[in-house]
Design a protein around this motif. Structure first.
Motif, short mmCIF file in Angstrom:
data_model
loop_
_atom_site.label_atom_id
_atom_site.label_comp_id
_atom_site.label_asym_id
_atom_site.label_seq_id
_atom_site.Cartn_x
_atom_site.Cartn_y
_atom_site.Cartn_z
N HIS A 36 0.83 -1.20 0.00
CA HIS A 36 0.00 0.00 0.00
C HIS A 36 0.87 1.25 0.00
O HIS A 36 0.54 2.24 -0.67
CB HIS A 36 -0.93 0.01 1.20
CG HIS A 36 -2.05 -0.97 1.11
ND1 HIS A 36 -2.75 -1.22 -0.04
CD2 HIS A 36 -2.59 -1.80 2.03
CE1 HIS A 36 -3.67 -2.12 0.17
NE2 HIS A 36 -3.59 -2.50 1.43
N GLY A 37 1.97 1.23 0.75
CA GLY A 37 2.89 2.37 0.73
C GLY A 37 3.50 2.58 -0.64
O GLY A 37 3.62 3.71 -1.12
N ALA A 38 3.88 1.48 -1.30
CA ALA A 38 4.45 1.58 -2.64
C ALA A 38 3.41 2.10 -3.64
O ALA A 38 3.75 2.89 -4.54
CB ALA A 38 4.98 0.23 -3.09
N ASN A 39 2.16 1.69 -3.48
CA ASN A 39 1.10 2.19 -4.36
C ASN A 39 0.90 3.69 -4.19
O ASN A 39 0.68 4.41 -5.17
CB ASN A 39 -0.22 1.46 -4.08
CG ASN A 39 -0.18 0.03 -4.56
OD1 ASN A 39 0.65 -0.35 -5.38
ND2 ASN A 39 -1.08 -0.77 -4.03
N PHE A 72 -0.04 1.14 -13.29
CA PHE A 72 0.87 0.37 -12.44
C PHE A 72 0.22 0.08 -11.09
O PHE A 72 0.32 -1.04 -10.57
CB PHE A 72 2.18 1.11 -12.22
CG PHE A 72 3.13 1.03 -13.37
CD1 PHE A 72 3.11 -0.02 -14.26
CD2 PHE A 72 4.06 2.04 -13.57
CE1 PHE A 72 3.98 -0.09 -15.33
CE2 PHE A 72 4.94 1.98 -14.63
CZ PHE A 72 4.90 0.91 -15.51
N VAL A 73 -0.45 1.06 -10.52
CA VAL A 73 -1.08 0.88 -9.21
C VAL A 73 -2.22 -0.12 -9.32
O VAL A 73 -2.37 -0.98 -8.45
CB VAL A 73 -1.56 2.23 -8.64
CG1 VAL A 73 -2.46 2.04 -7.45
CG2 VAL A 73 -0.36 3.08 -8.27
N LEU A 74 -3.01 -0.03 -10.36
CA LEU A 74 -4.11 -0.98 -10.54
C LEU A 74 -3.56 -2.41 -10.65
O LEU A 74 -4.08 -3.34 -10.04
CB LEU A 74 -4.93 -0.62 -11.77
CG LEU A 74 -6.13 -1.51 -12.05
CD1 LEU A 74 -7.11 -1.44 -10.89
CD2 LEU A 74 -6.80 -1.11 -13.33
N THR A 75 -2.51 -2.58 -11.42
CA THR A 75 -1.88 -3.90 -11.56
C THR A 75 -1.30 -4.36 -10.23
O THR A 75 -1.44 -5.53 -9.85
CB THR A 75 -0.78 -3.85 -12.63
OG1 THR A 75 -1.34 -3.37 -13.85
CG2 THR A 75 -0.19 -5.22 -12.86
N ALA A 76 -0.66 -3.46 -9.49
CA ALA A 76 -0.07 -3.82 -8.21
C ALA A 76 -1.14 -4.22 -7.20
O ALA A 76 -0.93 -5.12 -6.39
CB ALA A 76 0.75 -2.66 -7.68
#
Length: 111
Positions: A36-39, A72-76
């Motif tokens: 979540h932090g990386a997102n 990228f966030v959706l994929t992550a």
């Protein structure tokens, strides 16, 4: 704009703390907090807070936010959900590694 960096810092610190704890469930929660932090870092790089939506034909393309970090966030998020469910299933199958199992000796203790 100091709320976002503080939130990212708290999520990453909590994730690292949980990763250092014994028990697979805590480690899974730590990995989830780190993701979540990386997102949030990826979303902050897209600068979507002060730019418009990246839709074709709506507004000036120079004023639109970058859609790549959003993708990228959706994929992550999808990958993190799948990994979390898989690791929690492994923790359930293995009954977690901080649970003590008493071996059955076959003796009846109800005398």
């Amino acid at each position: 704009m100091t709320v976002l960096p503080i939130t990212i810092g708290v999520l990453v610190a909590g994730g690292v703390y949980l990763l250092c704890q014994p028990g697979l469930v805590r480690i899974v929660f730590g990995i989830t907090l780190l993701s979540h932090g990386a997102n949030l870092v990826l979303l902050a790089s897209g600068v979507s807070a002060w730019r418009g939506e990246p839709l074709t034909g709506v507004g000036d393309p120079a004023e639109a936010g970058d859609p790549l970090p959003m993708a990228f966030v959706l994929t992550a998020i999808v990958i993190t959900l799948a990994v979390t469910v898989f690791m929690l299933a492994l923790a359930r199958i293995g009954h977690d590694d901080d649970t003590r199992h008493v071996p059955d000796t076959g003796e009846d203790h109800h005398a």
